[in-house]
Enzyme design. Structure first.
Site, PDB file in Angstrom:
ATOM      1  N   GLN A   1       0.831  -1.209   0.000  1.00 37.04           N
ATOM      2  CA  GLN A   1       0.000   0.000   0.000  1.00 37.04           C
ATOM      3  C   GLN A   1       0.864   1.257   0.000  1.00 37.04           C
ATOM      4  O   GLN A   1       1.817   1.360   0.785  1.00 37.04           O
ATOM      5  CB  GLN A   1      -0.921   0.031   1.219  1.00 37.04           C
TER       6      GLN A   1
ATOM      7  N   GLY B   1     -14.919  -5.361   2.549  1.00 33.63           N
ATOM      8  CA  GLY B   1     -15.517  -4.547   3.608  1.00 33.63           C
ATOM      9  C   GLY B   1     -14.553  -4.390   4.762  1.00 33.63           C
ATOM     10  O   GLY B   1     -13.777  -5.302   5.077  1.00 33.63           O
TER      11      GLY B   1
ATOM     12  N   ARG C   1      -8.339  -4.231  13.517  1.00 33.09           N
ATOM     13  CA  ARG C   1      -8.100  -4.307  14.965  1.00 33.09           C
ATOM     14  C   ARG C   1      -8.404  -5.698  15.509  1.00 33.09           C
ATOM     15  O   ARG C   1      -7.812  -6.128  16.504  1.00 33.09           O
ATOM     16  CB  ARG C   1      -8.916  -3.225  15.681  1.00 33.09           C
TER      17      ARG C   1
ATOM     18  N   CYS D   1      -6.529   7.365   5.105  1.00 32.62           N
ATOM     19  CA  CYS D   1      -5.891   7.625   6.402  1.00 32.62           C
ATOM     20  C   CYS D   1      -6.392   8.953   6.995  1.00 32.62           C
ATOM     21  O   CYS D   1      -6.325   9.995   6.341  1.00 32.62           O
ATOM     22  CB  CYS D   1      -4.377   7.657   6.229  1.00 32.62           C
TER      23      CYS D   1
ATOM     24  N   LYS E   1      -7.954   1.837  -1.200  1.00 32.71           N
ATOM     25  CA  LYS E   1      -8.553   1.799   0.136  1.00 32.71           C
ATOM     26  C   LYS E   1      -9.254   3.137   0.323  1.00 32.71           C
ATOM     27  O   LYS E   1      -8.633   4.194   0.222  1.00 32.71           O
ATOM     28  CB  LYS E   1      -7.461   1.617   1.185  1.00 32.71           C
TER      29      LYS E   1
HETATM   30  C1  LIG Z   1      -3.263   0.758  14.297  1.00 32.97           C
HETATM   31  C2  LIG Z   1      -3.953   0.908  12.969  1.00 32.97           C
HETATM   32  C3  LIG Z   1      -3.199   1.111  11.823  1.00 32.97           C
HETATM   33  C4  LIG Z   1      -3.822   1.243  10.569  1.00 32.97           C
HETATM   34  N1  LIG Z   1      -3.050   1.392   9.473  1.00 32.97           N
HETATM   35  C5  LIG Z   1      -3.639   1.449   8.229  1.00 32.97           C
HETATM   36  C6  LIG Z   1      -2.843   1.535   7.051  1.00 32.97           C
HETATM   37  O1  LIG Z   1      -1.616   1.543   7.080  1.00 32.97           O
HETATM   38  N2  LIG Z   1      -3.510   1.610   5.864  1.00 32.97           N
HETATM   39  C7  LIG Z   1      -4.880   1.564   5.772  1.00 32.97           C
HETATM   40  O2  LIG Z   1      -5.435   1.595   4.671  1.00 32.97           O
HETATM   41  N3  LIG Z   1      -5.645   1.468   6.880  1.00 32.97           N
HETATM   42  C8  LIG Z   1      -5.064   1.402   8.088  1.00 32.97           C
HETATM   43  N4  LIG Z   1      -5.844   1.259   9.211  1.00 32.97           N
HETATM   44  C9  LIG Z   1      -7.293   1.120   9.055  1.00 32.97           C
HETATM   45  C10 LIG Z   1      -7.703  -0.354   9.031  1.00 32.97           C
HETATM   46  O3  LIG Z   1      -7.175  -1.047   7.919  1.00 32.97           O
HETATM   47  C11 LIG Z   1      -9.239  -0.513   9.030  1.00 32.97           C
HETATM   48  O4  LIG Z   1      -9.765   0.019   7.837  1.00 32.97           O
HETATM   49  C12 LIG Z   1      -9.896   0.173  10.216  1.00 32.97           C
HETATM   50  O5  LIG Z   1      -9.189  -0.107  11.419  1.00 32.97           O
HETATM   51  C13 LIG Z   1     -11.352  -0.262  10.389  1.00 32.97           C
HETATM   52  O6  LIG Z   1     -11.453  -1.608  10.723  1.00 32.97           O
HETATM   53  P1  LIG Z   1     -11.744  -2.121  12.242  1.00 32.97           P
HETATM   54  O7  LIG Z   1     -12.847  -1.204  12.792  1.00 32.97           O
HETATM   55  O8  LIG Z   1     -12.206  -3.546  12.043  1.00 32.97           O
HETATM   56  O9  LIG Z   1     -10.465  -1.983  12.992  1.00 32.97           O
HETATM   57  C14 LIG Z   1      -5.243   1.175  10.462  1.00 32.97           C
HETATM   58  C15 LIG Z   1      -5.991   0.986  11.622  1.00 32.97           C
HETATM   59  C16 LIG Z   1      -5.374   0.857  12.870  1.00 32.97           C
HETATM   60  C17 LIG Z   1      -6.226   0.635  14.087  1.00 32.97           C
END
Ligand SMILES: Cc1cc2nc3c(=O)[nH]c(=O)nc-3n(C[C@H](O)[C@H](O)[C@H](O)COP(=O)(O)O)c2cc1C
Length: 340
Positions: free
Chosen positions: A81, A217, A243, A111, A152
């Protein structure tokens, strides 16, 4: 559950075939090579690397190449990514991602970190469809036809009608430009992580794009059962677990069982947790070297212990006392070798 439900069929993202629709999400600080390998061993069908700034990808020298761009043979298919604020640099970075061995190039348009938004990167891109589509075109043109380009996205910058219109403009333009799949996180950029992820929006996206685009999703997938519910309720083609996988790579073995109609496996025993730490350490040594590997494992250790150890607070206190590099002492003390 009966077998034969739609998610048991392999998905193709362009030329790349994914045999199981549950992926390890892009997770800065967590979806690095060691964790990706372990999640794949546990059953994840796909993984997306941590977000990498285009400038870093372009400039990274030999010494840090393995850390940021290293791909191991056992983790295909794999996406790299990238994130940036000019189409040109993003395209240059995309080529390097492909040359490094990643199978798919994923562009971050989600992000929500303030500094990232301030520099017109990540989620900010959703506010400017012209720039978003230029980035997609340039990246698509820069990498070989056989390499899928994916996105994304969050569901918009904010909750306004304008925010949603821009989302659809980018999505439609992405399909026209040959994007193969989009991961949609059902929160807005402004929302960050507050409030729920809107799964109705995911269902609407999948309904609208039909078979023209693969949709993964994202959002609020904390337990294996949440994944099943998302697949059933929204009809997305696959999911990315974020998470829910931190401190819990076993979620993928649970998913493998549940999606095949088998009972949910038992939670990880202390011996299985120990084995996880030891494997993570071995893989981390390969990527980060002996000196840095202990602190890399330390990051996962606390989260895993808090989630799965029967005496989480005692382990946490022991870890604090030992320091982030002292996890091996804590392992000896709190994770017996032959416990089942
Ligand atoms: C610690 C952390 C780091 C993340 N890093 C990225 C990332 O590098 N790139 C990205 O597209 N999303 C990133 N995300 C978003 C996650 O991929 C995901 O879309 C988001 O946490 C929602 O999913 P969840 O509610 O099941 O955690 C990150 C989320 C967290 C919590």
């Amino acid at each position: 559950m009966t077998s034969g439900e739609h998610w048991l069929d392999p998905i193709s993202i362009g030329t790349v075939r994914i045999d199981f629709p549950c992926a390890l999400a892009a997770l800065a600080g967590f979806s690095d090579q060691p964790m990706r390998r372990i999640c794949r061993e546990m059953g994840a069908g796909y993984a997306i690397g941590e977000v990498l700034l285009d400038q870093l990808v372009i400039a990274v020298g030999r010494r840090k190449q393995r850390r940021y761009l290293g791909v191991s043979d056992d983790e295909h298919p794999l996406a790299g990514q990238i994130m940036g604020n000019t189409a040109e640099d993003l395209a240059t970075a995309a080529v390097r991602i492909v040359d490094s061995g990643f199978d798919v190039v994923d562009i971050n348009m989600g992000c929500p970190v303030r500094k990232v938004i301030g520099r017109q990167r990540g989620g900010w891109i959703l506010s400017d469809p012209t720039i978003a589509l230029e980035m997609i075109s340039r990246v698509r043109d820069a990498v070989p036809d056989a390499v899928p380009v994916t996105l994304k996205m969050r569901r918009g910058m904010d909750d306004t009608a304008e925010g949603e219109t821009k989302f659809w403009t980018i999505l439609d333009g992405a399909i026209e430009r040959g994007v193969a799949a989009v991961t949609v996180h059902g929160r807005t950029v402004q929302q960050k992580y507050n409030g729920p992820s809107d799964w109705n929006f995911l269902a609407k996206v999948k309904r609208n794009v039909g078979s023209k685009l693969r949709i993964f999703g994202s959002g609020d997938l904390f337990e294996a059962e949440d994944v099943l519910r998302m697949l059933r309720e929204t009809h997305v083609d696959g999911v990315t677990v974020a998470r829910g996988a931190i401190g819990n790579p076993w979620i993928f073995r649970e998913l493998a069982a549940l999606l095949h109609g088998q009972p949910k496996p038992h939670p990880p025993t202390l011996a299985e947790q120990r084995d996880f730490f030891e494997r993570l350490f071995a893989y981390s040594v390969e990527v980060y070297g002996e000196k840095r590997a202990p602190s890399e494992v330390g990051r996962h250790f606390l989260r895993t212990a808090m989630r799965h150890h029967p005496q989480p607070n005692a382990v946490r206190d022991a870890l604090v006392a030992a320091g982030s590099r002292g996890w091996e002492t804590v392992l000896e003390q709190w994770y017996p070798k032959n416990e089942s």
